[in-house]
Design a protein around this motif. Structure first.
Motif, short mmCIF file in Angstrom:
data_model
loop_
_atom_site.label_atom_id
_atom_site.label_comp_id
_atom_site.label_asym_id
_atom_site.label_seq_id
_atom_site.Cartn_x
_atom_site.Cartn_y
_atom_site.Cartn_z
N ASP A 23 0.86 -1.18 0.00
CA ASP A 23 0.00 0.00 0.00
C ASP A 23 0.90 1.24 0.00
N ASP A 24 0.33 2.40 0.30
CA ASP A 24 1.11 3.64 0.18
C ASP A 24 2.37 3.63 1.04
N ASP A 25 2.29 3.00 2.20
CA ASP A 25 3.44 3.12 3.10
C ASP A 25 4.09 1.80 3.54
N SER A 26 3.53 0.69 3.11
CA SER A 26 4.10 -0.59 3.54
C SER A 26 4.23 -1.55 2.36
N PRO A 44 8.50 -0.65 6.05
CA PRO A 44 7.99 0.66 5.66
C PRO A 44 8.61 1.05 4.32
N LYS A 45 7.83 1.69 3.44
CA LYS A 45 8.40 2.09 2.15
C LYS A 45 9.45 3.19 2.32
N LYS A 46 9.29 3.98 3.36
CA LYS A 46 10.29 5.01 3.67
C LYS A 46 11.55 4.33 4.20
N ASP A 58 8.59 9.17 14.63
CA ASP A 58 8.22 7.98 13.87
C ASP A 58 7.09 7.19 14.54
N LEU A 61 4.62 5.94 11.98
CA LEU A 61 5.23 4.91 11.12
C LEU A 61 5.30 3.57 11.85
N ASN A 64 1.81 2.12 12.50
CA ASN A 64 1.30 1.62 11.23
C ASN A 64 1.95 0.28 10.86
N LYS A 68 -0.25 -2.96 10.27
CA LYS A 68 -0.21 -3.59 8.94
C LYS A 68 0.24 -5.03 9.07
#
Ligand code: 5GP
Ligand code: ZN
Length: 115
Positions: A23-26, A44-46, A58, A61, A64, A68
């Motif tokens: 998804d957007d962040d994972s 995390p995508k970051k 964080d 993050l 989340n 997730k």
């Protein structure tokens, strides 16, 4: 994205992986060397190095990431049988990848061992 980070390259699709969830962040994918019948990594995508590199900033993050991972464990069919989350941090943990990741382990009875 960090140019010399394996997991950033996996997230970007530059290195193939067996995707479980995105998804957007994972991003979640099967571990290449599974330690249990189910062994999935959630990242995390970051790019962030590890737990020691995190701070109060964080909080979202990290919250989340855990939530997730719970959702992904359910997708993997582990909700009833149970599962374990592992986040290795620092030299004694044996950590090998310098992009924060959470291991989901399950699919068999897991022993409580630090070894
Ligand atoms: P660590 O020991 O750093 O907590 O965990 C890193 C994990 O990444 C290990 O379980 C290892 O098997 C996995 N891993 C290392 N390289 C790759 C790769 O290229 N692809 C996948 N899917 N997993 C990898
Ligand atoms: Zn990275």
């Amino acid at each position: 994205m960090s140019d010399d980070c394996l997991f950033c390259k996996i997230i970007a699709g530059e290195i193939p992986s067996n995707k479980v969830y995105s998804d957007d962040d994972s991003y979640a994918f099967h571990d290449i060397n599974p330690a249990a019948p189910v062994h999935v990594l959630v990242v995390p995508k970051k790019h962030i190095c590890d737990m020691q590199a995190t701070s109060d900033a964080d909080e979202a993050l990290l919250g989340n990431l855990l939530l997730k991972a719970n959702k992904i464990a359910e997708i993997l069919g582990l909700k009833e049988s149970g599962y374990r989350f592992v986040i290795n941090t620092g030299p004694d943990s044996g950590r090998t990848i310098y992009h924060l990741h959470l291991h989901i382990l399950g699919g068999r009875q897991l022993e409580l061992s630090a070894g």
